[in-house]
Scaffold this motif. Structure first.
Motif, PDB file in Angstrom:
ATOM      1  N   VAL A 126      55.032  19.397  27.868  1.00  0.00           N
ATOM      2  CA  VAL A 126      56.267  19.780  27.191  1.00  0.00           C
ATOM      3  C   VAL A 126      57.091  20.654  28.122  1.00  0.00           C
ATOM      4  N   LEU A 127      58.318  20.219  28.392  1.00  0.00           N
ATOM      5  CA  LEU A 127      59.194  20.917  29.326  1.00  0.00           C
ATOM      6  C   LEU A 127      60.513  21.221  28.641  1.00  0.00           C
ATOM      7  N   ARG A 128      61.064  22.382  28.922  1.00  0.00           N
ATOM      8  CA  ARG A 128      62.405  22.720  28.417  1.00  0.00           C
ATOM      9  C   ARG A 128      63.370  22.730  29.592  1.00  0.00           C
ATOM     10  N   LEU A 129      64.318  21.803  29.553  1.00  0.00           N
ATOM     11  CA  LEU A 129      65.350  21.758  30.582  1.00  0.00           C
ATOM     12  C   LEU A 129      66.561  22.533  30.102  1.00  0.00           C
ATOM     13  N   ASN A 130      66.883  23.618  30.797  1.00  0.00           N
ATOM     14  CA  ASN A 130      68.078  24.392  30.516  1.00  0.00           C
ATOM     15  C   ASN A 130      69.197  23.951  31.439  1.00  0.00           C
ATOM     16  N   ALA A 131      70.420  24.314  31.098  1.00  0.00           N
ATOM     17  CA  ALA A 131      71.566  23.954  31.942  1.00  0.00           C
ATOM     18  C   ALA A 131      71.324  24.433  33.370  1.00  0.00           C
ATOM     19  N   GLY A 132      71.519  23.541  34.330  1.00  0.00           N
ATOM     20  CA  GLY A 132      71.268  23.847  35.733  1.00  0.00           C
ATOM     21  C   GLY A 132      69.941  23.332  36.230  1.00  0.00           C
ATOM     22  N   GLY A 145      73.820  22.932  27.590  1.00  0.00           N
ATOM     23  CA  GLY A 145      72.833  23.003  26.529  1.00  0.00           C
ATOM     24  C   GLY A 145      71.430  22.880  27.098  1.00  0.00           C
ATOM     25  N   SER A 146      70.496  22.491  26.250  1.00  0.00           N
ATOM     26  CA  SER A 146      69.107  22.345  26.700  1.00  0.00           C
ATOM     27  C   SER A 146      68.436  21.234  25.912  1.00  0.00           C
ATOM     28  N   LYS A 147      67.371  20.709  26.493  1.00  0.00           N
ATOM     29  CA  LYS A 147      66.581  19.678  25.827  1.00  0.00           C
ATOM     30  C   LYS A 147      65.100  19.957  26.046  1.00  0.00           C
ATOM     31  N   THR A 148      64.306  19.620  25.064  1.00  0.00           N
ATOM     32  CA  THR A 148      62.860  19.674  25.191  1.00  0.00           C
ATOM     33  C   THR A 148      62.357  18.272  25.511  1.00  0.00           C
ATOM     34  N   TRP A 149      61.657  18.157  26.637  1.00  0.00           N
ATOM     35  CA  TRP A 149      61.168  16.867  27.108  1.00  0.00           C
ATOM     36  C   TRP A 149      59.665  16.763  26.885  1.00  0.00           C
ATOM     37  N   HIS A 150      59.232  15.614  26.438  1.00  0.00           N
ATOM     38  CA  HIS A 150      57.815  15.294  26.335  1.00  0.00           C
ATOM     39  C   HIS A 150      57.518  14.213  27.383  1.00  0.00           C
ATOM     40  N   VAL A 151      56.699  14.568  28.361  1.00  0.00           N
ATOM     41  CA  VAL A 151      56.402  13.669  29.476  1.00  0.00           C
ATOM     42  C   VAL A 151      54.911  13.360  29.463  1.00  0.00           C
ATOM     43  N   HIS A 152      54.577  12.088  29.365  1.00  0.00           N
ATOM     44  CA  HIS A 152      53.180  11.667  29.243  1.00  0.00           C
ATOM     45  C   HIS A 152      52.615  11.294  30.622  1.00  0.00           C
ATOM     46  N   GLU A 156      63.393  24.366  38.033  1.00  0.00           N
ATOM     47  CA  GLU A 156      63.922  25.354  37.095  1.00  0.00           C
ATOM     48  C   GLU A 156      64.893  26.292  37.815  1.00  0.00           C
ATOM     49  N   ARG A 157      66.012  26.561  37.173  1.00  0.00           N
ATOM     50  CA  ARG A 157      67.013  27.466  37.739  1.00  0.00           C
ATOM     51  C   ARG A 157      67.572  28.347  36.619  1.00  0.00           C
ATOM     52  N   ASP A 158      67.928  29.535  36.969  1.00  0.00           N
ATOM     53  CA  ASP A 158      68.640  30.402  36.025  1.00  0.00           C
ATOM     54  C   ASP A 158      70.120  30.355  36.370  1.00  0.00           C
ATOM     55  N   THR A 193      64.534  15.778  23.189  1.00  0.00           N
ATOM     56  CA  THR A 193      65.249  16.193  21.986  1.00  0.00           C
ATOM     57  C   THR A 193      66.145  17.378  22.309  1.00  0.00           C
ATOM     58  N   ALA A 194      67.404  17.308  21.874  1.00  0.00           N
ATOM     59  CA  ALA A 194      68.316  18.438  22.082  1.00  0.00           C
ATOM     60  C   ALA A 194      67.854  19.615  21.235  1.00  0.00           C
ATOM     61  N   ASN A 195      68.103  20.798  21.726  1.00  0.00           N
ATOM     62  CA  ASN A 195      67.722  22.004  21.006  1.00  0.00           C
ATOM     63  C   ASN A 195      68.859  22.450  20.081  1.00  0.00           C
ATOM     64  N   ALA A 196      69.133  23.745  20.007  1.00  0.00           N
ATOM     65  CA  ALA A 196      70.024  24.269  18.964  1.00  0.00           C
ATOM     66  C   ALA A 196      71.503  24.040  19.228  1.00  0.00           C
ATOM     67  N   GLU A 197      71.848  23.556  20.428  1.00  0.00           N
ATOM     68  CA  GLU A 197      73.252  23.336  20.740  1.00  0.00           C
ATOM     69  C   GLU A 197      73.423  21.925  21.311  1.00  0.00           C
ATOM     70  N   PRO A 198      74.653  21.401  21.335  1.00  0.00           N
ATOM     71  CA  PRO A 198      74.855  20.072  21.927  1.00  0.00           C
ATOM     72  C   PRO A 198      74.386  20.050  23.379  1.00  0.00           C
ATOM     73  N   SER A 199      73.880  18.913  23.782  1.00  0.00           N
ATOM     74  CA  SER A 199      73.346  18.762  25.141  1.00  0.00           C
ATOM     75  C   SER A 199      74.124  17.691  25.892  1.00  0.00           C
ATOM     76  N   ILE A 200      74.390  17.981  27.157  1.00  0.00           N
ATOM     77  CA  ILE A 200      74.930  16.966  28.073  1.00  0.00           C
ATOM     78  C   ILE A 200      74.015  16.916  29.283  1.00  0.00           C
ATOM     79  N   HIS A 201      73.519  15.731  29.593  1.00  0.00           N
ATOM     80  CA  HIS A 201      72.782  15.593  30.847  1.00  0.00           C
ATOM     81  C   HIS A 201      73.137  14.267  31.508  1.00  0.00           C
ATOM     82  N   LEU A 202      72.967  14.238  32.807  1.00  0.00           N
ATOM     83  CA  LEU A 202      73.157  13.026  33.597  1.00  0.00           C
ATOM     84  C   LEU A 202      71.795  12.495  34.010  1.00  0.00           C
ATOM     85  N   THR A 203      71.623  11.187  33.993  1.00  0.00           N
ATOM     86  CA  THR A 203      70.451  10.585  34.609  1.00  0.00           C
ATOM     87  C   THR A 203      70.919   9.774  35.813  1.00  0.00           C
TER      88      THR A 203
END
Length: 393
Positions: free
Chosen positions: A188-194, A155-162, A32-34, A208-218
Motif C-alpha cells: 500500500v503506497l500513498r502518492l502525494n503531489a510531486g 491531490g493524492s492517491k492510495t495505490w495497491h500494488v501486488h 517520494e518528495r515533499d 483510489t483518490a483520497n479526500a481531495e480531487p486527484s490529477i495524475h499523469l501516466t
C-alpha cells in the motif's frame, strides 16, 4: 523560468543508471518528495480545462469510468460528433474518473517530456491524464502491457500494488483478466503531489483518490518486443529475398506431408534472420519509426529562422534543438541526417559533420563542424537552422 522535464528529473534523487540497472522491468519504485508543486509547470488543473474546453478532443480519446462502469463515448458525444462537456462534468460529480488519452498531442510541456523519454530510452511513449473525484476509484485491479511512470500532479492517491501477482507476457498478449480473489495482499503506497511511481509491465495495481480531487499523469513506455524486431527484420528482408514471399502450397493446413515439404525453406529463412546485416535492418526499421515521431521547433519559428539563416558565419554559435531523436544514414550517393519529418542529404564528405551534429548536446560554433570547408560549414548550418534542427544563439 521554464523547467525541462527529463527522465532524470522524474526520478530524482534516484539516478537514471540505478533505475535502468536495478528497477526497470524488475520491481515497482516509489519516488517520494515533499514538493507539491514539483509537476506544476508540466501539467496542472488549468491544462485539464484547456484540453477539454479549448482543444475539445475527439470523444474517442476521452474515457469516463468508475470501476466496472465505463461510459460509452456516444453518451457524451453531440450529434455533430463533438464532446459534451456538461455530461462529462456530471459524471465526474457522480464519482467517475475522466481519462484524457494522448495529452502529449495537446500540451507542449508534456510533448517535450514524452519525446525526451523517447530520445533517452529509444521507446515510444504516450501520456494519459487521470482526473479522479475524492474517494473514487477509476479502475479495478488490473495490469498494463507496457511499463508505466505515474506522476502525481495534484491531490493524492492510495495505490495497491501486488508484487507477487505479475502477469507474464504471453498472458498479457491473450488479454487474460485479473482474478481479484486470487491476488495476494498488496503493498500500500500513498502518492502525494510531486511523487512518482514506476510500475513494470504486468504488475497488478489499483488506485483510489483520497479526500481531495486527484490529477495524475501516466507515462506509458512502450518497449518493442523481440517479436516486433524479428517481424521488422523479415519485412526488410522481403524486399530483396523472394524466399520470404514464397507462397504456401495448396492444402498446407490439412496435409502434413505438404507442410513437411516446407521444412527446408523455413530453415533457410530462419538462417537468413541470423545474419547480422538482416537484424541491423530490423533495428533500422525500429529507429526509423522512432525518428519520425520527433518534433522540431514550433512552426511559428519558421519565419524567424529563415531571417536568421543568412546572417550565419563561421563564428555563429548554435545548439542542436532538444529533445530530438536523430540518426545518420549512409546513402548510395552520400550521407543524410534524419530527424522528425526531415531528411537532409549531402555528399559523402559530410559524414563526420553529420555524426558530430547527431551526437552533439552542447553549443558550438559553425566552424567547429569537422572535415568541411568554411563554405560548406555555413551552408549546412543555414539549412539546419531553417529546418529547426539547429537553434542560433
Amino acid at each position: 523560468m521554464t523547467v525541462e522535464f527529463t527522465l532524470a528529473r522524474l526520478l530524482q534523487p534516484l539516478t537514471v543508471e540505478t533505475f535502468l540497472q536495478k528497477v526497470w522491468g524488475i520491481t515497482h519504485y516509489h519516488v517520494e518528495r515533499d514538493r507539491e508543486d514539483y509537476f506544476g509547470s508540466l501539467f496542472d488543473p488549468a491544462a485539464v480545462e484547456d484540453v477539454l474546453e479549448i482543444v475539445r478532443p475527439e470523444p474517442s480519446t476521452v474515457t469516463v469510468v468508475r470501476e466496472n462502469d465505463r461510459r460509452s463515448p456516444d453518451s457524451y458525444r453531440f450529434a455533430d460528433g463533438t464532446i459534451d462537456l456538461v455530461r462529462i462534468r456530471n459524471d465526474f460529480a457522480d464519482g467517475h474518473t475522466i481519462v484524457i488519452n494522448g495529452v502529449e498531442r495537446h500540451v507542449p510541456t508534456v510533448a517535450s517530456l514524452a519525446h525526451s523519454l523517447e530520445v533517452e530510452l529509444n521507446f515510444e511513449t504516450q501520456v494519459n491524464a487521470y482526473i479522479t473525484p475524492p474517494g473514487s476509484r477509476g479502475f479495478l485491479p488490473h495490469y498494463d502491457d507496457h511499463d508505466v511512470l505515474v506522476l502525481q500532479v495534484q491531490g493524492s492517491k492510495t495505490w495497491h500494488v501486488h508484487d507477487d501477482a505479475d502477469v507474464p507476457p504471453h498472458k498479457m498478449r491473450r488479454r487474460e483478466k485479473v482474478v481479484v480473489s486470487d491476488l495476494p495482499a498488496p503493498a500500500v503506497l500513498r502518492l502525494n503531489a510531486g511523487d512518482a511511481l514506476y510500475l513494470p509491465r504486468g504488475r497488478v495495481h489499483a488506485a483510489t483518490a483520497n479526500a481531495e480531487p486527484s490529477i495524475h499523469l501516466t507515462v506509458g513506455i512502450h518497449a518493442p518486443t523481440v517479436l516486433k524486431l524479428v517481424t521488422e527484420a523479415l519485412e526488410a528482408l522481403s524486399y530483396r529475398d523472394d524466399r520470404v514471399l514464397a507462397q504456401l502450397p495448396p492444402r498446407h493446413v490439412d496435409d502434413v506431408g505438404v507442410r513437411a515439404s516446407l521444412d527446408d525453406l523455413l530453415r533457410d529463412v530462419a538462417r537468413a534472420i541470423e545474419d547480422p546485416a538482416v537484424m541491423a535492418e530490423g533495428f533500422g526499421a525500429l529507429g526509423d519509426a522512432l525518428v519520425r515521431r520527433g518534433r522540431c521547433r514550433p512552426v511559428g519559428q519558421l519565419v524567424p529562422n529563415a531571417v536568421e539563416a543568412p546572417r550565419i558565419d563561421g563564428r555563429t554559435r548554435v545548439v542542436r534543438y532538444q529533445p530530438l531523436y536523430s540518426r545518420v544514414l549512409m546513402m548510395t550517393d552520400g550521407v543524410a541526417l534524419q530527424f522528425a519529418q526531415s531528411l537532409v542529404s549531402a555528399d559523402a564528405d559530410h559524414r563526420a559533420a553529420m555524426l558530430f551534429l547527431s551526437r552533439s548536446t552542447e553549443p558550438f560554433e559553425v566552424r567547429d563542424l569537422p572535415e568541411l570547408s568554411e563554405a560548406k560549414q555555413i551552408e549546412l548550418a543555414r539549412t539546419l537552422v531553417v529546418d529547426g534542427f539547429l537553434v542560433r544563439l
